[in-house]
Scaffold this motif. Structure first.
Motif, PDB file in Angstrom:
ATOM      1  N   VAL A   1     -53.178 107.411-103.801  1.00 40.87           N
ATOM      2  CA  VAL A   1     -52.300 107.442-104.962  1.00 40.87           C
ATOM      3  C   VAL A   1     -51.030 108.155-104.543  1.00 40.87           C
ATOM      4  CG1 VAL A   1     -51.992 108.251-107.318  1.00 40.87           C
ATOM      5  CG2 VAL A   1     -54.240 107.449-106.569  1.00 40.87           C
ATOM      6  N   GLU A   2     -49.911 107.466-104.665  1.00 40.37           N
ATOM      7  CA  GLU A   2     -48.615 108.023-104.274  1.00 40.37           C
ATOM      8  C   GLU A   2     -47.628 107.802-105.409  1.00 40.37           C
ATOM      9  OE1 GLU A   2     -47.415 106.332-100.521  1.00 40.37           O
ATOM     10  OE2 GLU A   2     -49.369 106.726 -99.620  1.00 40.37           O
ATOM     11  N   GLY A   3     -47.140 108.885-105.965  1.00 40.99           N
ATOM     12  CA  GLY A   3     -46.149 108.783-107.029  1.00 40.99           C
ATOM     13  C   GLY A   3     -46.639 108.032-108.248  1.00 40.99           C
ATOM     14  N   GLY A   4     -47.917 108.138-108.559  1.00 39.69           N
ATOM     15  CA  GLY A   4     -48.464 107.482-109.743  1.00 39.69           C
ATOM     16  C   GLY A   4     -48.853 106.034-109.553  1.00 39.69           C
ATOM     17  N   ARG A   5     -48.697 105.497-108.339  1.00 42.47           N
ATOM     18  CA  ARG A   5     -49.099 104.119-108.079  1.00 42.47           C
ATOM     19  C   ARG A   5     -50.202 104.083-107.029  1.00 42.47           C
ATOM     20  NH1 ARG A   5     -44.177 101.293-104.792  1.00 42.47           N
ATOM     21  NH2 ARG A   5     -44.544  99.665-106.298  1.00 42.47           N
ATOM     22  N   ILE A   6     -50.949 103.020-107.036  1.00 42.07           N
ATOM     23  CA  ILE A   6     -52.010 102.815-106.049  1.00 42.07           C
ATOM     24  C   ILE A   6     -51.379 102.168-104.826  1.00 42.07           C
ATOM     25  CG2 ILE A   6     -54.164 101.619-105.530  1.00 42.07           C
ATOM     26  CD1 ILE A   6     -54.689 101.603-108.593  1.00 42.07           C
ATOM     27  N   VAL A   7     -51.676 102.704-103.658  1.00 46.62           N
ATOM     28  CA  VAL A   7     -51.203 102.119-102.408  1.00 46.62           C
ATOM     29  C   VAL A   7     -52.443 101.746-101.604  1.00 46.62           C
ATOM     30  CG1 VAL A   7     -49.869 102.497-100.313  1.00 46.62           C
ATOM     31  CG2 VAL A   7     -49.086 103.484-102.472  1.00 46.62           C
ATOM     32  N   TYR A   8     -52.563 100.473-101.284  1.00 48.22           N
ATOM     33  CA  TYR A   8     -53.752  99.942-100.614  1.00 48.22           C
ATOM     34  C   TYR A   8     -53.392  99.370 -99.252  1.00 48.22           C
ATOM     35  CZ  TYR A   8     -57.482  96.619 -99.552  1.00 48.22           C
ATOM     36  OH  TYR A   8     -58.461  95.913 -98.922  1.00 48.22           O
ATOM     37  N   THR A   9     -54.074  99.854 -98.228  1.00 44.82           N
ATOM     38  CA  THR A   9     -53.990  99.281 -96.893  1.00 44.82           C
ATOM     39  C   THR A   9     -55.380  98.776 -96.560  1.00 44.82           C
ATOM     40  OG1 THR A   9     -52.260 100.829 -96.268  1.00 44.82           O
ATOM     41  CG2 THR A   9     -53.390  99.691 -94.478  1.00 44.82           C
ATOM     42  N   ALA A  10     -55.489  97.511 -96.285  1.00 46.28           N
ATOM     43  CA  ALA A  10     -56.800  96.878 -96.181  1.00 46.28           C
ATOM     44  C   ALA A  10     -57.539  97.175 -94.894  1.00 46.28           C
ATOM     45  CB  ALA A  10     -56.657  95.372 -96.313  1.00 46.28           C
ATOM     46  N   ASP A  11     -58.836  97.216 -95.035  1.00 43.83           N
ATOM     47  CA  ASP A  11     -59.775  97.269 -93.930  1.00 43.83           C
ATOM     48  C   ASP A  11     -59.726  95.910 -93.234  1.00 43.83           C
ATOM     49  OD1 ASP A  11     -62.586  96.716 -92.806  1.00 43.83           O
ATOM     50  OD2 ASP A  11     -62.738  98.838 -93.316  1.00 43.83           O
ATOM     51  N   GLU A  12     -59.853  95.888 -91.908  1.00 38.66           N
ATOM     52  CA  GLU A  12     -59.739  94.613 -91.196  1.00 38.66           C
ATOM     53  C   GLU A  12     -60.801  93.601 -91.611  1.00 38.66           C
ATOM     54  OE1 GLU A  12     -61.748  97.487 -88.263  1.00 38.66           O
ATOM     55  OE2 GLU A  12     -60.000  97.557 -89.538  1.00 38.66           O
ATOM     56  N   ARG A  13     -61.930  94.075 -92.131  1.00 37.60           N
ATOM     57  CA  ARG A  13     -62.959  93.124 -92.554  1.00 37.60           C
ATOM     58  C   ARG A  13     -62.493  92.281 -93.734  1.00 37.60           C
ATOM     59  NH1 ARG A  13     -67.594  97.519 -92.846  1.00 37.60           N
ATOM     60  NH2 ARG A  13     -65.789  98.617 -93.614  1.00 37.60           N
ATOM     61  N   MET A  14     -61.593  92.826 -94.541  1.00 35.81           N
ATOM     62  CA  MET A  14     -61.094  92.068 -95.695  1.00 35.81           C
ATOM     63  C   MET A  14     -60.299  90.855 -95.246  1.00 35.81           C
ATOM     64  SD  MET A  14     -61.086  91.962 -98.924  1.00 35.81           S
ATOM     65  CE  MET A  14     -60.370  90.615 -99.821  1.00 35.81           C
ATOM     66  N   PHE A  15     -59.673  90.930 -94.081  1.00 40.05           N
ATOM     67  CA  PHE A  15     -58.819  89.854 -93.611  1.00 40.05           C
ATOM     68  C   PHE A  15     -59.496  88.996 -92.543  1.00 40.05           C
ATOM     69  CE2 PHE A  15     -55.926  93.174 -95.095  1.00 40.05           C
ATOM     70  CZ  PHE A  15     -55.282  92.456 -96.074  1.00 40.05           C
ATOM     71  N   GLY A  16     -60.784  89.140 -92.372  1.00 41.18           N
ATOM     72  CA  GLY A  16     -61.487  88.380 -91.352  1.00 41.18           C
ATOM     73  C   GLY A  16     -61.686  86.922 -91.702  1.00 41.18           C
ATOM     74  N   ALA A  17     -61.690  86.608 -92.981  1.00 36.40           N
ATOM     75  CA  ALA A  17     -61.947  85.234 -93.404  1.00 36.40           C
ATOM     76  C   ALA A  17     -60.812  84.738 -94.284  1.00 36.40           C
ATOM     77  CB  ALA A  17     -63.262  85.165 -94.170  1.00 36.40           C
ATOM     78  N   SER A  18     -60.531  83.449 -94.199  1.00 38.50           N
ATOM     79  CA  SER A  18     -59.520  82.891 -95.090  1.00 38.50           C
ATOM     80  C   SER A  18     -60.202  82.425 -96.372  1.00 38.50           C
ATOM     81  CB  SER A  18     -58.792  81.730 -94.412  1.00 38.50           C
ATOM     82  OG  SER A  18     -59.706  80.705 -94.088  1.00 38.50           O
ATOM     83  N   GLY A  19     -59.431  82.403 -97.436  1.00 35.32           N
ATOM     84  CA  GLY A  19     -59.962  81.972 -98.721  1.00 35.32           C
ATOM     85  C   GLY A  19     -59.269  82.729 -99.841  1.00 35.32           C
ATOM     86  N   THR A  20     -59.710  82.480-101.060  1.00 34.84           N
ATOM     87  CA  THR A  20     -59.136  83.142-102.223  1.00 34.84           C
ATOM     88  C   THR A  20     -60.168  84.072-102.829  1.00 34.84           C
ATOM     89  OG1 THR A  20     -57.699  81.261-102.667  1.00 34.84           O
ATOM     90  CG2 THR A  20     -58.071  82.794-104.481  1.00 34.84           C
ATOM     91  N   ALA A  21     -59.803  85.329-102.944  1.00 36.08           N
ATOM     92  CA  ALA A  21     -60.692  86.334-103.523  1.00 36.08           C
ATOM     93  C   ALA A  21     -60.265  86.636-104.947  1.00 36.08           C
ATOM     94  CB  ALA A  21     -60.656  87.621-102.698  1.00 36.08           C
ATOM     95  N   GLU A  22     -61.232  86.852-105.805  1.00 36.45           N
ATOM     96  CA  GLU A  22     -60.975  87.409-107.121  1.00 36.45           C
ATOM     97  C   GLU A  22     -60.998  88.915-106.913  1.00 36.45           C
ATOM     98  OE1 GLU A  22     -64.130  86.021-109.581  1.00 36.45           O
ATOM     99  OE2 GLU A  22     -63.691  83.932-109.159  1.00 36.45           O
ATOM    100  N   ALA A  23     -59.918  89.603-107.252  1.00 38.08           N
ATOM    101  CA  ALA A  23     -59.828  91.024-106.924  1.00 38.08           C
ATOM    102  C   ALA A  23     -59.286  91.829-108.104  1.00 38.08           C
ATOM    103  CB  ALA A  23     -58.923  91.224-105.715  1.00 38.08           C
ATOM    104  N   TYR A  24     -59.560  93.123-108.072  1.00 44.54           N
ATOM    105  CA  TYR A  24     -58.995  94.077-109.033  1.00 44.54           C
ATOM    106  C   TYR A  24     -59.142  95.463-108.432  1.00 44.54           C
ATOM    107  CZ  TYR A  24     -63.894  94.935-110.372  1.00 44.54           C
ATOM    108  OH  TYR A  24     -65.228  95.236-110.348  1.00 44.54           O
ATOM    109  N   PHE A  25     -58.500  96.451-109.041  1.00 43.87           N
ATOM    110  CA  PHE A  25     -58.621  97.826-108.579  1.00 43.87           C
ATOM    111  C   PHE A  25     -59.433  98.631-109.581  1.00 43.87           C
ATOM    112  CE2 PHE A  25     -55.119  96.387-106.064  1.00 43.87           C
ATOM    113  CZ  PHE A  25     -55.356  97.001-104.848  1.00 43.87           C
ATOM    114  N   ARG A  26     -60.289  99.473-109.071  1.00 43.95           N
ATOM    115  CA  ARG A  26     -61.104 100.382-109.883  1.00 43.95           C
ATOM    116  C   ARG A  26     -60.518 101.779-109.713  1.00 43.95           C
ATOM    117  NH1 ARG A  26     -66.324 100.689-112.094  1.00 43.95           N
ATOM    118  NH2 ARG A  26     -67.298 102.730-111.845  1.00 43.95           N
ATOM    119  N   ILE A  27     -60.346 102.480-110.828  1.00 41.93           N
ATOM    120  CA  ILE A  27     -59.776 103.829-110.833  1.00 41.93           C
ATOM    121  C   ILE A  27     -60.805 104.761-111.458  1.00 41.93           C
ATOM    122  CG2 ILE A  27     -57.904 105.287-111.686  1.00 41.93           C
ATOM    123  CD1 ILE A  27     -56.302 102.586-112.068  1.00 41.93           C
TER     124      ILE A  27
END
Length: 160
Positions: free
Chosen positions: A68-94
């Motif tokens: 959390v930086e300046g009130g916003r979520i900053v996400y840098t992905a784990d390499e496993r997230m980018f291992g496969a191509s396709g469309t993910a349904e995603a959201y952030f949990r706080i």
């Protein structure tokens, strides 16, 4: 570094937003998330614990690579997230002060790389990964302490 910005609502007003990335482009992509509550800006507390939740190719992902930086979520992905191509349904949990909130969903589109041979092999949870590593480290430490204790006992027995 490739930073993309998106605004997501806690009231889950829609699911039409898309973030497009390329397969295997991990650690070079940052997603900056402004959060709203209805039409009002929501400043995510610095003490909040945030994670990306997604389902890609039938596998569940909980990636705690958020800060959390300046009130916003900053996400840098784990390499496993980018291992496969396709469309993910995603959201952030706080998670903050014993309560859990989630943002509206969005599409996380992972485009195929030219050398696309990698794939998401299994579901993962970075929290579980950290817990397992911590347990493994503790077990190794206990084993080393036991070896030292045995050596000390042997030395004490020889001295007596």
């Amino acid at each position: 570094m490739n930073e993309q910005s998106i605004t997501l609502d806690l009231r889950k007003t829609g699911f039409g937003k898309r973030v497009v990335i390329r397969q295997n482009d991990y650690h070079g992509i940052t997603l900056a998330v402004d959060v709203t509550d209805g039409s009002k800006a929501y400043s995510v507390p610095a003490a909040a614990k945030c994670c990306l939740m997604a389902r890609l190719l039938g596998s569940y992902v909980r990636d705690g690579g958020c800060t959390v930086e300046g009130g916003r979520i900053v996400y840098t992905a784990d390499e496993r997230m980018f291992g496969a191509s396709g469309t993910a349904e995603a959201y952030f949990r706080i998670e903050v002060d014993g309560a859990a909130y989630s943002t509206e969903g969005f599409q996380l589109v992972v485009e195929r790389a030219a050398d696309s041979y990698a794939q998401l092999s299994e579901a993962y949870d970075t929290e579980v990964d950290r817990a397992i590593k911590g347990a493994d480290d503790a077990a190794e430490g206990a084993k080393a302490a036991g070896v030292r204790a045995d050596a000390a006992a042997k030395k004490a027995g020889e001295a007596a």
